[in-house]
Design a protein around this motif. Structure first.
Motif, PDB file in Angstrom:
ATOM      1  N   THR A   1       3.791  -1.872  -4.002  1.00 56.33           N
ATOM      2  CA  THR A   1       3.677  -1.962  -2.539  1.00 56.33           C
ATOM      3  C   THR A   1       3.688  -3.401  -2.039  1.00 56.33           C
ATOM      4  O   THR A   1       3.752  -3.626  -0.827  1.00 56.33           O
ATOM      5  CB  THR A   1       2.395  -1.270  -2.039  1.00 56.33           C
ATOM      6  OG1 THR A   1       1.242  -2.003  -2.519  1.00 56.33           O
ATOM      7  CG2 THR A   1       2.321   0.168  -2.524  1.00 56.33           C
ATOM      8  N   ILE A   2       3.622  -4.367  -2.960  1.00 57.06           N
ATOM      9  CA  ILE A   2       3.644  -5.765  -2.514  1.00 57.06           C
ATOM     10  C   ILE A   2       4.672  -6.616  -3.250  1.00 57.06           C
ATOM     11  O   ILE A   2       4.894  -7.768  -2.866  1.00 57.06           O
ATOM     12  CB  ILE A   2       2.251  -6.431  -2.672  1.00 57.06           C
ATOM     13  CG1 ILE A   2       1.825  -6.484  -4.141  1.00 57.06           C
ATOM     14  CG2 ILE A   2       1.210  -5.704  -1.849  1.00 57.06           C
ATOM     15  CD1 ILE A   2       0.563  -7.291  -4.345  1.00 57.06           C
ATOM     16  N   ALA A   3       5.341  -6.077  -4.298  1.00 51.26           N
ATOM     17  CA  ALA A   3       6.192  -6.947  -5.104  1.00 51.26           C
ATOM     18  C   ALA A   3       7.541  -6.349  -5.489  1.00 51.26           C
ATOM     19  O   ALA A   3       8.307  -7.005  -6.185  1.00 51.26           O
ATOM     20  CB  ALA A   3       5.450  -7.359  -6.386  1.00 51.26           C
ATOM     21  N   SER A   4       7.868  -5.136  -5.062  1.00 48.36           N
ATOM     22  CA  SER A   4       9.173  -4.559  -5.396  1.00 48.36           C
ATOM     23  C   SER A   4      10.261  -5.202  -4.536  1.00 48.36           C
ATOM     24  O   SER A   4       9.975  -5.855  -3.525  1.00 48.36           O
ATOM     25  CB  SER A   4       9.164  -3.051  -5.164  1.00 48.36           C
ATOM     26  OG  SER A   4       9.006  -2.764  -3.783  1.00 48.36           O
ATOM     27  N   THR A   5      11.510  -5.032  -4.930  1.00 48.35           N
ATOM     28  CA  THR A   5      12.593  -5.622  -4.144  1.00 48.35           C
ATOM     29  C   THR A   5      12.669  -5.008  -2.745  1.00 48.35           C
ATOM     30  O   THR A   5      13.017  -5.695  -1.783  1.00 48.35           O
ATOM     31  CB  THR A   5      13.945  -5.446  -4.859  1.00 48.35           C
ATOM     32  OG1 THR A   5      14.164  -4.058  -5.157  1.00 48.35           O
ATOM     33  CG2 THR A   5      13.992  -6.255  -6.139  1.00 48.35           C
TER      34      THR A   5
ATOM     35  N   THR B   1       4.056 -13.982  -8.456  1.00 50.93           N
ATOM     36  CA  THR B   1       2.662 -14.250  -8.811  1.00 50.93           C
ATOM     37  C   THR B   1       1.886 -12.949  -9.004  1.00 50.93           C
ATOM     38  O   THR B   1       1.115 -12.807  -9.961  1.00 50.93           O
ATOM     39  CB  THR B   1       1.992 -15.102  -7.724  1.00 50.93           C
ATOM     40  OG1 THR B   1       2.675 -16.352  -7.616  1.00 50.93           O
ATOM     41  CG2 THR B   1       0.530 -15.364  -8.062  1.00 50.93           C
ATOM     42  N   ALA B   2       2.098 -11.984  -8.110  1.00 52.13           N
ATOM     43  CA  ALA B   2       1.414 -10.695  -8.237  1.00 52.13           C
ATOM     44  C   ALA B   2       1.842  -9.966  -9.502  1.00 52.13           C
ATOM     45  O   ALA B   2       1.018  -9.383 -10.218  1.00 52.13           O
ATOM     46  CB  ALA B   2       1.710  -9.830  -7.008  1.00 52.13           C
TER      47      ALA B   2
ATOM     48  N   GLY C   1       1.051 -16.442 -12.411  1.00 54.43           N
ATOM     49  CA  GLY C   1       0.199 -15.262 -12.296  1.00 54.43           C
ATOM     50  C   GLY C   1      -0.421 -14.865 -13.620  1.00 54.43           C
ATOM     51  O   GLY C   1      -1.589 -14.449 -13.678  1.00 54.43           O
ATOM     52  N   ILE C   2       0.345 -15.006 -14.701  1.00 50.82           N
ATOM     53  CA  ILE C   2      -0.203 -14.699 -16.029  1.00 50.82           C
ATOM     54  C   ILE C   2      -1.341 -15.654 -16.361  1.00 50.82           C
ATOM     55  O   ILE C   2      -2.399 -15.244 -16.860  1.00 50.82           O
ATOM     56  CB  ILE C   2       0.909 -14.772 -17.099  1.00 50.82           C
ATOM     57  CG1 ILE C   2       1.911 -13.630 -16.897  1.00 50.82           C
ATOM     58  CG2 ILE C   2       0.302 -14.708 -18.510  1.00 50.82           C
ATOM     59  CD1 ILE C   2       3.126 -13.704 -17.816  1.00 50.82           C
TER      60      ILE C   2
ATOM     61  N   THR D   1      -0.122  -0.351 -10.971  1.00 52.37           N
ATOM     62  CA  THR D   1      -1.369  -1.068 -11.225  1.00 52.37           C
ATOM     63  C   THR D   1      -1.932  -1.547  -9.886  1.00 52.37           C
ATOM     64  O   THR D   1      -1.266  -2.300  -9.164  1.00 52.37           O
ATOM     65  CB  THR D   1      -1.121  -2.292 -12.129  1.00 52.37           C
ATOM     66  OG1 THR D   1      -0.515  -1.868 -13.345  1.00 52.37           O
ATOM     67  CG2 THR D   1      -2.421  -3.021 -12.411  1.00 52.37           C
ATOM     68  N   PRO D   2      -3.136  -1.130  -9.500  1.00 54.66           N
ATOM     69  CA  PRO D   2      -3.702  -1.598  -8.225  1.00 54.66           C
ATOM     70  C   PRO D   2      -3.974  -3.101  -8.266  1.00 54.66           C
ATOM     71  O   PRO D   2      -4.617  -3.596  -9.192  1.00 54.66           O
ATOM     72  CB  PRO D   2      -5.006  -0.802  -8.108  1.00 54.66           C
ATOM     73  CG  PRO D   2      -4.813   0.396  -8.990  1.00 54.66           C
ATOM     74  CD  PRO D   2      -3.981  -0.096 -10.133  1.00 54.66           C
ATOM     75  N   VAL D   3      -3.453  -3.813  -7.283  1.00 53.28           N
ATOM     76  CA  VAL D   3      -3.654  -5.259  -7.227  1.00 53.28           C
ATOM     77  C   VAL D   3      -4.205  -5.714  -5.876  1.00 53.28           C
ATOM     78  O   VAL D   3      -4.582  -6.875  -5.724  1.00 53.28           O
ATOM     79  CB  VAL D   3      -2.334  -6.020  -7.528  1.00 53.28           C
ATOM     80  CG1 VAL D   3      -1.897  -5.814  -8.960  1.00 53.28           C
ATOM     81  CG2 VAL D   3      -1.229  -5.598  -6.559  1.00 53.28           C
TER      82      VAL D   3
END
Length: 396
Positions: free
Chosen positions: A272-276, A315-316, A353-354, A253-255
């Motif tokens: 690309t910003i929230a994986s481990t 949050t993302a 974030g939700i 999902t593009p964020v």
């Protein structure tokens, strides 16, 4: 032979007789238990459309015949009777392949785990070599339990990547690229059993509503946060697969409009910003954090850098979940993956974030909590999908 044969004696009956109707109702209960696992009498009544009195009478008769067992439980704060199929001798196998492990469970049709083992795999492993190792482990587990190979209904296999359900083929976008192009037929050739293959997040969601504390939930999202970020969807009590079976690709999902290019080819995807793996890069590998276990260990020690990285990622992730929640209005969001031991340090930013992205009434009525099954969810889900296939008389 169908899954219900052997559980209830069949014989010639007048199709219009009272006995034939009772027999039909017994089969409906057995089919519901096969599809949904141990259930209370109230759940059986709702699921089959039979009256509670009819269910109670049939369950009493089935228990006397040894078809089911019953045990007292508490459901929604009230005392209830849990009904469970007895062991028929048939075995469902669930296999979960991860980046560094393969886990195998053996279960009965009554949703009892009779064996469970896990072995480590080297990162970047040869896929068919790992499958052969899993097949050898399965053979050892069967032999150790005194089970014949003929008792195995099928092998369910969970893989962290999208699966084309038409062909059982792992598609581009799998977090383990070595799996791309692997087919169900190849897995069957190695295991020597019928195989059903599915995405690990889908199986995690299925496990939660058949094995876990969330059994019977009708609408939920299971989100697995790891090197990839995937989601499994349960809508109106059933797994949702869409057209091809490629659903829940939350990580793509593009964020971030101007973010980096993702392995899927799009820009600024959630992974690309929230994986481990991105969390580890943010912390700097020279700082002693090399695996998700390191993030967990340092987060539990209240390391401020780790807590900040987890908070930003959470949050993302919550924002992406909020977008889905606006569409499907889930009762429950369950979080799985190697970081769930962080508890509220992970959940609170996800909830935040939700709230940022979901409309207030949905954000306020959607419960967010940790998966009840931990790292067992995917393998148990793989076994559950075999059991459900047995209901339809399928082999995968």
């Amino acid at each position: 032979m169908t899954a219900t044969q052997g559980l209830i004696p069949r014989g010639a009956r007048n199709p219009g007789s009272q006995g034939a109707l009772r027999h039909l109702n017994q089969e409906r209960l057995v089919e519901f238990l096969l599809a949904n696992g141990p259930s209370t009498q109230a759940e059986l009544a709702r699921g089959t459309g039979l009256s509670t009195a009819t269910v109670s009478n049939i369950v009493r008769d089935m228990a006397a015949k040894g078809v089911v067992t019953t045990s007292p439980v508490t459901s929604s704060g009230r005392r209830a009777l849990l009904v469970q199929l007895t062991d028929t001798g048939d075995i469902a196998v669930g296999v979960d392949f991860g980046r560094r492990h393969v886990r195998i469970v053996l279960t009965t049709l009554g949703y009892d785990v009779i064996a469970e083992e896990q072995v480590a795999l080297e990162p970047g492993y040869d896929v068919l070599g790992a499958v052969r190792e899993a097949a050898r482990l399965l053979d050892r587990m069967l032999a150790a339990g005194g089970h014949d190979r003929e008792s195995v209904l099928a092998v369910g296999v969970g893989i962290p990547g999208p699966i084309d359900r038409r062909t059982g083929t792992v598609l581009q976008g799998a977090i383990l690229p070595e799996w791309v192009g692997i087919t169900r037929r190849e897995l069957e050739d190695v295991f020597g059993f019928p195989v059903v293959v599915d995405n690990d997040a889908n199986l995690g969601a299925l496990a939660e509503v058949t094995w876990g504390a969330n059994r019977g939930e009708r609408n939920l999202i299971f989100v697995k946060i790891g090197t990839g970020i995937g989601a499994g969807l349960i809508l109106n009590g059933q797994p949702y697969y869409g057209f091809l079976g490629i659903t829940g690709e939350l990580g793509h999902t593009p964020v971030a409009e101007h973010g980096v290019i993702c392995r899927c080819g799009n820009r600024g995807c959630l992974e690309t910003i929230a994986s481990t793996s991105v969390m580890l890069e943010s912390l700097g590998r020279g700082d002693g954090a090399r695996t998700a276990s390191d993030i967990l260990r340092r987060g539990l020690a209240k390391d401020p850098a780790v807590l900040r990285v987890v908070s930003d990622a959470g949050t993302a992730i919550g924002q992406a979940i909020g977008n889905i929640a606006n569409v499907i209005n889930p009762e429950l969001v369950l979080i799985g993956g190697p970081l769930v031991g962080l508890g509220d340090a992970l959940l609170d930013p996800i909830r935040h974030g939700i709230r940022q992205n979901a409309i207030p009434i949905i954000a306020g009525t959607t419960t967010v909590r940790i998966s009840s099954l931990g790292d067992r969810a995917e393998s148990l889900g793989a076994a559950a999908i075999v059991i459900k296939g047995a209901l339809a008389g399928q082999e995968g």
